[in-house]
Design an enzyme around this catalytic site. Structure first.
Site, mmCIF file in Angstrom:
data_model
loop_
_atom_site.group_PDB
_atom_site.id
_atom_site.type_symbol
_atom_site.label_atom_id
_atom_site.label_comp_id
_atom_site.label_asym_id
_atom_site.label_seq_id
_atom_site.Cartn_x
_atom_site.Cartn_y
_atom_site.Cartn_z
ATOM 1 N N SER A 1 19.551 -31.475 -41.705
ATOM 2 C CA SER A 1 19.331 -32.125 -40.423
ATOM 3 C C SER A 1 19.596 -33.616 -40.549
ATOM 4 C CB SER A 1 17.879 -31.910 -39.962
ATOM 5 O OG SER A 1 17.587 -32.676 -38.809
ATOM 6 N N TYR B 1 8.909 -32.218 -41.234
ATOM 7 C CA TYR B 1 10.233 -31.633 -40.995
ATOM 8 C C TYR B 1 11.317 -32.433 -41.710
ATOM 9 C CZ TYR B 1 14.401 -30.139 -38.434
ATOM 10 O OH TYR B 1 15.652 -29.681 -38.105
#
Length: 247
Positions: free
Chosen positions: A140, A154
């Site tokens: 990501s 995350y």
């Protein structure tokens, strides 16, 4: 047919980027194993769409936080198609936005299990059956820049996926190549759930390409990394964010 005769497992393949990858792979000749956790309807629809187009696909439910489910998924791929050539570690998520101050240990561990430990378990299970092939991980942009508010867990997990990608490339070469994508603002349920609409409109206004990414943008890059078009690329984490972050 860039993937003719190959068998690919796509985790989290029931919707969004995973479903787009499954459809793209099948159109290039791959046998596709679509793993899903809760998206049974869309996973079955994707498999049916592939079959209607003349491709081969099965949908397999599994919780990739559970070792038994991981092993059952890989066994189903072997039993159905005779092997595994490509693994796309797409399953993952943010779960919820929480600052470190308000975060319970259980939340931290759940995010790490979902994004990082599942990638480890799937990779280990597939390696028993892969003499050669490719692994494509979904990291990501958050792994590059720390993510938005409440995304410490995350972002940390995705940064670890990026490091795992580099380490696996060294460990598994020359027979298996390992690369990753670092998606930014792709129009998916992830952002429908976790990103305010104002933030998405702001992205569109400020990004050099003036739009959010489409799932097909990501799927095209996954295909490139999975096939021989990228034969001299391994250990990379490729940004796909419309120009919002240059690494």
């Amino acid at each position: 047919m860039k993937l003719a005769g190959k068998t690919a497992i796509i985790t989290g393949g029931g919707r969004d980027i995973g479903a787009a990858v499954a459809t793209k792979f099948a159109s290039e000749g791959a046998n596709v194993v679509i793993n899903y956790f809760a998206s049974s309807k869309s996973a079955d629809e994707t498999a049916a769409k592939i079959a209607t187009a003349g491709g081969n696909a099965i949908a397999v439910q599994g919780d990739l936080n559970k070792q038994d489910d991981v092993l059952a998924l890989v066994s189903k791929a072997i039993d159905t198609f005779g092997g595994v050539d490509i693994l796309v570690n797409n399953a993952g998520g943010l779960i919820a936005r929480k600052t470190v101050a308000e975060m319970e240990l259980e939340h931290w561990e759940a995010v790490m299990a979902l994004n990082l430990t599942s990638t480890f378990m799937m990779t280990k299970a597939c390696l028993k059956h892969m003499k050669s092939g490719t692994i494509v991980n979904l990291a990501s942009q958050a792994g590059r820049d720390g993510g938005g508010p409440g995304a410490v867990a995350y972002a940390t997990s995705k940064g670890a996926v990026m490091t795992m990608t580099r380490a696996l490339a060294k460990e598994l070469g020359p027979d298996i190549r390992v690369n990753a994508l670092c998606p930014g603002m792709i129009d998916t349920d992830f952002h429908n759930i976790h990103t305010p609409d104002a933030g998405r409109r702001g992205f569109e206004a400020n990004a050099p390409l003036k739009r959010q990414g489409h799932v097909d943008d990501a799927a095209n890059l996954v295909l490139f990394l999975a096939c021989e078009d990228s034969a001299f690329i391994t250990g990379t984490n490729i940004d796909i964010n419309g120009g919002m972050l240059f690494s």
